[in-house]
Design a protein around this motif. Sequence first.
Motif, PDB file in Angstrom:
ATOM      1  N   ARG A   8       0.837  -1.293  -0.101  1.00  0.00           N
ATOM      2  CA  ARG A   8       0.065  -0.071   0.093  1.00  0.00           C
ATOM      3  C   ARG A   8       1.096   1.261  -0.046  1.00  0.00           C
ATOM      4  NH1 ARG A   8      -3.895   2.641   4.469  1.00  0.00           N
ATOM      5  NH2 ARG A   8      -1.972   3.054   5.479  1.00  0.00           N
ATOM      6  N   GLY A   9       0.748   2.204  -0.914  1.00  0.00           N
ATOM      7  CA  GLY A   9       1.315   3.376  -0.989  1.00  0.00           C
ATOM      8  C   GLY A   9       1.264   4.141  -2.203  1.00  0.00           C
ATOM      9  N   HIS A  29       1.408   1.495  -4.911  1.00  0.00           N
ATOM     10  CA  HIS A  29       1.171   0.476  -4.675  1.00  0.00           C
ATOM     11  C   HIS A  29      -0.257   0.247  -4.037  1.00  0.00           C
ATOM     12  CE1 HIS A  29       5.628   0.007  -4.587  1.00  0.00           C
ATOM     13  NE2 HIS A  29       5.132  -1.308  -4.719  1.00  0.00           N
ATOM     14  N   ARG A  34      18.346  -2.272  -1.315  1.00  0.00           N
ATOM     15  CA  ARG A  34      18.592  -0.953  -0.939  1.00  0.00           C
ATOM     16  C   ARG A  34      19.204   0.111  -1.792  1.00  0.00           C
ATOM     17  NH1 ARG A  34      18.320   1.101   4.158  1.00  0.00           N
ATOM     18  NH2 ARG A  34      17.578  -0.796   5.437  1.00  0.00           N
ATOM     19  N   GLU A  53      17.480   3.136  -3.417  1.00  0.00           N
ATOM     20  CA  GLU A  53      17.939   4.654  -2.661  1.00  0.00           C
ATOM     21  C   GLU A  53      18.910   5.332  -3.839  1.00  0.00           C
ATOM     22  OE1 GLU A  53      20.000   3.594   0.657  1.00  0.00           O
ATOM     23  OE2 GLU A  53      18.233   4.079   2.000  1.00  0.00           O
ATOM     24  N   GLN A  92       7.090   7.061   2.467  1.00  0.00           N
ATOM     25  CA  GLN A  92       6.415   6.215   1.255  1.00  0.00           C
ATOM     26  C   GLN A  92       7.148   4.759   1.116  1.00  0.00           C
ATOM     27  OE1 GLN A  92       7.823   8.618  -2.539  1.00  0.00           O
ATOM     28  NE2 GLN A  92       6.874   6.676  -3.673  1.00  0.00           N
ATOM     29  N   PHE A  93       5.948   3.934   0.879  1.00  0.00           N
ATOM     30  CA  PHE A  93       6.336   2.704   0.604  1.00  0.00           C
ATOM     31  C   PHE A  93       7.140   2.367  -0.645  1.00  0.00           C
ATOM     32  CE2 PHE A  93       4.853  -1.542  -0.883  1.00  0.00           C
ATOM     33  CZ  PHE A  93       4.982  -2.221   0.125  1.00  0.00           C
ATOM     34  N   VAL A  94       8.011   1.733  -0.480  1.00  0.00           N
ATOM     35  CA  VAL A  94       8.838   1.560  -2.079  1.00  0.00           C
ATOM     36  C   VAL A  94       9.003   0.020  -2.085  1.00  0.00           C
ATOM     37  CG1 VAL A  94       9.841   3.711  -2.492  1.00  0.00           C
ATOM     38  CG2 VAL A  94      11.094   2.114  -1.047  1.00  0.00           C
ATOM     39  N   PHE A 143      10.415  -1.888   1.221  1.00  0.00           N
ATOM     40  CA  PHE A 143      11.152  -0.675   2.020  1.00  0.00           C
ATOM     41  C   PHE A 143      10.184   0.497   2.402  1.00  0.00           C
ATOM     42  CE2 PHE A 143      14.910  -2.412  -0.339  1.00  0.00           C
ATOM     43  CZ  PHE A 143      15.795  -2.533   0.716  1.00  0.00           C
ATOM     44  N   ARG A 177      10.452   4.387   2.747  1.00  0.00           N
ATOM     45  CA  ARG A 177      11.417   5.550   2.766  1.00  0.00           C
ATOM     46  C   ARG A 177      10.779   6.743   3.539  1.00  0.00           C
ATOM     47  NH1 ARG A 177      11.755   7.190  -3.141  1.00  0.00           N
ATOM     48  NH2 ARG A 177      13.047   5.319  -3.347  1.00  0.00           N
ATOM     49  N   THR A 187      15.712   4.959   5.042  1.00  0.00           N
ATOM     50  CA  THR A 187      14.954   3.979   4.338  1.00  0.00           C
ATOM     51  C   THR A 187      14.948   2.677   5.726  1.00  0.00           C
ATOM     52  OG1 THR A 187      15.696   4.629   2.399  1.00  0.00           O
ATOM     53  CG2 THR A 187      14.724   2.488   2.599  1.00  0.00           C
ATOM     54  N   PHE A 188      13.927   2.264   5.833  1.00  0.00           N
ATOM     55  CA  PHE A 188      13.636   0.985   6.782  1.00  0.00           C
ATOM     56  C   PHE A 188      13.246  -0.206   5.675  1.00  0.00           C
ATOM     57  CE2 PHE A 188      12.829   4.779   9.269  1.00  0.00           C
ATOM     58  CZ  PHE A 188      13.570   4.401  10.479  1.00  0.00           C
ATOM     59  N   ARG A 189      13.836  -1.410   6.105  1.00  0.00           N
ATOM     60  CA  ARG A 189      13.533  -2.418   5.345  1.00  0.00           C
ATOM     61  C   ARG A 189      12.070  -3.154   6.004  1.00  0.00           C
ATOM     62  NH1 ARG A 189      16.687  -7.792   3.472  1.00  0.00           N
ATOM     63  NH2 ARG A 189      14.868  -9.238   3.225  1.00  0.00           N
TER      64      ARG A 189
END
Lengths: 298, 186
Positions: free
Chosen positions: A91-92, A95, A165, A169, B26-28, B36, B38, B53-55
């Motif tokens: 979800r986002g 998404h 990552r 990023e 933001q969901f990435v 992740f 962000r 950024t978190f996993r």
Amino acid sequence: MINSSKEFIETLKARCSIIKKIREFFDNSGYIEVETPLVVPFPSIDAFIDPVEVGNTGYLITSPEMEMKILMGKGVDKIYQITHAFRDGERGKWHSMEFTMLEWYRAGADYIDMMDETFRLISYVSTCTKKQVPPSFERIRIRDIFMNKAGWDPILKWDEERFFRDLVEKIEPSLEVAGGVFLYDFPVQTCPMARASNSHPHVLERFELYLRGIEIANGYTELIDPEIQNSQMVKENERRKKMGKKSYPVNNFFIEALKHGLPQCAGTALGIDRLIAYLLDKDGIRDVITFKEYNEMY
Amino acid sequence: MYDTSDIRKNLKIKIDGEPWIVVDFQFVKPGKGVAFTRTRLKNMITGLVIEKTFRSGEKLEEAELEEVSLQFLYKDDTYHFMNTQTYEQLEMTDAQVGEAKNFLLENMQVTALLFEGKPVSITLPTFVEIQVIEAEPGLKGDTATGGSKTVVLSTQAKVQVPLFIEKGEWIKIDTRTGEYVERVKK
């Protein structure tokens, strides 16, 4: 009335035109439109994609991939489908747990043919909108873009955590200014159903299309070897278990279809909501999903 | 403990012993890859903004923050306050009080943010009334020309005021901008 603004109606109409145009493209290219079940007894097994469960034994599809390949095994050579697909927990801005997907398969094709066809499709579809699609999309090998933007080669030395990552990023943000980019030749560890290259076994014959830095489509030369496919699925289940996730039964119908013999083929999955957002210059799929009110609830 | 799925705007989390607030997120997730979240985080003590950024599934520590009402008592080497609910006395350093010291008067009620029981920042009432202790002599009749001069307040802060303000008078200050609002009759 929910969302009764003029802009909403305009988007609804544009969405309809774009989807009609997609059908027109495939119908004119000799493809058969097919339907496969949304509820299936065997979900796709992927370490990072979680299906939604239905009742005690069913799952909503995360993609119609296995069912469409079973159809290819039955002797059709060009098929496409526009369907909803479901992925738990996604979800986002870009998404949604439920989203609209286009998927197509072509016998005798490989991933390079699929890149060509994906570009032709998007150019064709864009003609019903105001969007100016670039005259070509750039093609960059994963190895080259990682060396350039992240300073290492994930093909030479695989590091899963670092790969994803850096992808989110460093790589994806760098593509935001680009028009359209195909990233291709992915590390062999990134997809359990794609075929590895004969000449470079550490590389998958797989691509991802990015438009404005957003992943729009994923395609590959299909893995048709039943033994390798079966062991890949077992491996994905092992990875899931290690992460504390549920494992799933292997789809025997699919493995049987591969044993019976699938023509060498290639396929592509494309996120229709994302493509529509790109073509209409919307910042996120929520602006083009018809019921975003529901989308915000889970 | 929070999980990455709990990340929302204004969520307060603790990283390396400091409180951070989520400004944006933001969901990435690559289609075939790790998900992740962000985030853009603001340090609640220093105001520093960073991107992190978190996993997915990563655990986040909750920052225990509480808003309380304090009364300012007095200043020596540090600033002393009293919690008006619990009567507990609390101390803050010069750096923690920061800009607020310009308009902080004894007995003033302020709102403080406590992190693990210790104050990390204070917010003054929007408007405060403070006495002018030093000012150049006013110019008679010059109330309309819009000129200004610098005066010194009882807190030692210097502010710009209209020319007619005189020593000993009280003025109202907007603490959000640090600007003069009006003259107050006392």
